[in-house]
Design an enzyme around this catalytic site. Structure first.
Site, mmCIF file in Angstrom:
data_model
loop_
_atom_site.group_PDB
_atom_site.id
_atom_site.type_symbol
_atom_site.label_atom_id
_atom_site.label_comp_id
_atom_site.label_asym_id
_atom_site.label_seq_id
_atom_site.Cartn_x
_atom_site.Cartn_y
_atom_site.Cartn_z
ATOM 1 N N ASP A 64 0.847 -1.204 0.000
ATOM 2 C CA ASP A 64 0.000 0.000 0.000
ATOM 3 C C ASP A 64 0.881 1.253 0.000
ATOM 4 O OD1 ASP A 64 0.859 -0.156 2.612
ATOM 5 O OD2 ASP A 64 -1.118 0.070 3.519
ATOM 6 N N SER A 65 2.205 1.053 -0.022
ATOM 7 C CA SER A 65 3.127 2.163 -0.273
ATOM 8 C C SER A 65 2.827 2.791 -1.642
ATOM 9 C CB SER A 65 4.582 1.670 -0.232
ATOM 10 O OG SER A 65 4.753 0.533 -1.053
ATOM 11 N N GLU A 135 -1.064 -5.419 8.812
ATOM 12 C CA GLU A 135 -0.194 -4.796 9.820
ATOM 13 C C GLU A 135 -0.764 -5.046 11.217
ATOM 14 O OE1 GLU A 135 0.478 -0.646 8.990
ATOM 15 O OE2 GLU A 135 1.223 -1.052 6.977
ATOM 16 N N GLU A 202 9.712 -4.191 10.204
ATOM 17 C CA GLU A 202 10.114 -2.903 9.638
ATOM 18 C C GLU A 202 10.729 -2.009 10.706
ATOM 19 O OE1 GLU A 202 7.249 -1.006 7.076
ATOM 20 O OE2 GLU A 202 8.449 0.812 6.907
HETATM 21 O O1 KIV Z 1 3.626 -1.076 1.619
HETATM 22 C C1 KIV Z 1 4.785 -1.519 1.520
HETATM 23 O O2 KIV Z 1 5.487 -1.289 0.533
HETATM 24 C C2 KIV Z 1 5.291 -2.317 2.620
HETATM 25 C C3 KIV Z 1 6.747 -2.621 2.625
HETATM 26 C C4 KIV Z 1 7.508 -1.420 3.037
HETATM 27 C C5 KIV Z 1 7.071 -3.782 3.466
HETATM 28 O O3 KIV Z 1 4.564 -2.684 3.481
#
Ligand code: KIV
Length: 284
Positions: A64-65, A135, A202
């Site tokens: 979700d980044s 998460e 993380e």
């Molecule tokens: O959303 C993402 O890209 C992530 C990674 C940083 C592990 O959760």
């Protein structure tokens, strides 16, 4: 003489074309047992996913980044389930070998177990994801246990959890005090017991990541969590130098694509304006 290791290959159903054997959650566990490190990257479209898959990246995360790097938001909070389905479909089209894991976006799994089920189901059935990532630890354990019991592969995510940015107020490292460290270790064990097949760690101290990794039989995938994790993941735009305003010390830049693309595009624009493009050979 030692046998030469063969690449993992198998035949498709029709037998006519060799295709790489899919990476499975079971294979990731075996890799941990064999001490083989797991290489993971994010991707958000078929173009990049295909390149990463061809190179042999084991896990491609539709993170979700994408809220930050593709959509231009400041956080991952605005990302919707529809966004994740759309990008997962695109990534899946580019992948033949890697396990595709998709993030469940903020508030798609917190309201109720039923809603989490429905949404994970959509990511897998409509998006084509091979697994979902959530998460959190203790507070989502019932959801994780119910999902894994129903055959939905779940990857956990502990330490810095970007969806909780407004609760914590910063992206600082987590697990730096003994109480927080103990909670992360406890959460990791609970996630394993609930059936998670791997856990992203993380931005936590390397020593804590080592402890977590050694206490689990499922693999840990680190991002800013040191060398002892069973695998590593980075946001691909960070490691290729496409994101310019973000320089945490855990990112190693393997390229400077931002600058190289700028130069190429500026050259193209100059050529168009000076009528150097297209040439006769590029015309019909
Ligand atoms: O959303 C993402 O890209 C992530 C990674 C940083 C592990 O959760």
């Amino acid at each position: 003489m030692e046998p030469v290791p063969q690449p993992e290959r198998g035949r498709g159903a029709s037998g006519e074309r060799e295709r790489p054997r899919r990476v499975t959650t079971l294979r990731l566990r075996q890799m941990k047992q064999e001490g083989q490190k797991i290489a993971c990257l994010t991707a958000y479209d078929a173009l990049m996913a295909r390149i990463f898959d061809e190179v042999g990246i084991d896990v491609i995360l539709v993170g979700d980044s994408l809220g930050n790097v593709v959509q231009g938001h400041e956080t991952t909070i605005p990302v919707t389930l529809e966004d994740m389905i759309y990008h997962t479909k695109a990534v899946v089209r580019g992948v033949r070998r890697a396990l595709v894991v998709t993030d469940m976006p903020f508030m798609s799994y917190q309201v109720s177990v039923e809603e989490a089920f429905r949404n994970a189901g959509r990511l897998m059935k409509e998006g084509g994801a091979g697994a979902v990532k959530l998460e959190g630890g203790e507070r989502i354990i019932e959801t994780v246990a119910r999902m894994t019991a129903a055959g939905i592969p779940v990857m956990g995510h502990l330490g810095l959890t970007p969806q909780s940015i407004h609760q914590f107020g910063s992206y600082r490292a987590r697990g730096t005090d003994p109480k927080e460290a103990a909670q992360i270790l406890r959460d990791a064990k609970l996630l394993e017991e609930a059936g998670a097949f791997a856990i992203v760690l993380e931005k936590i101290p390397a020593e804590l990541a080592r402890k977590v990794t050694e206490s689990l039989s499922i693999p840990t995938i680190g991002i800013g969590a040191g060398v002892h994790c069973d695998g590593q993941i980075l946001v691909y735009t960070d490691m290729l130098g496409l994101t310019v305003d973000f320089h945490p010390r855990f990112v190693r830049r393997y390229e400077n694509l931002y600058e190289r693309i700028r130069q190429a595009v500026a050259q193209y624009a100059d050529d168009v304006r000076a009528q150097r493009f297209p040439s006769e050979e590029e015309s019909y």
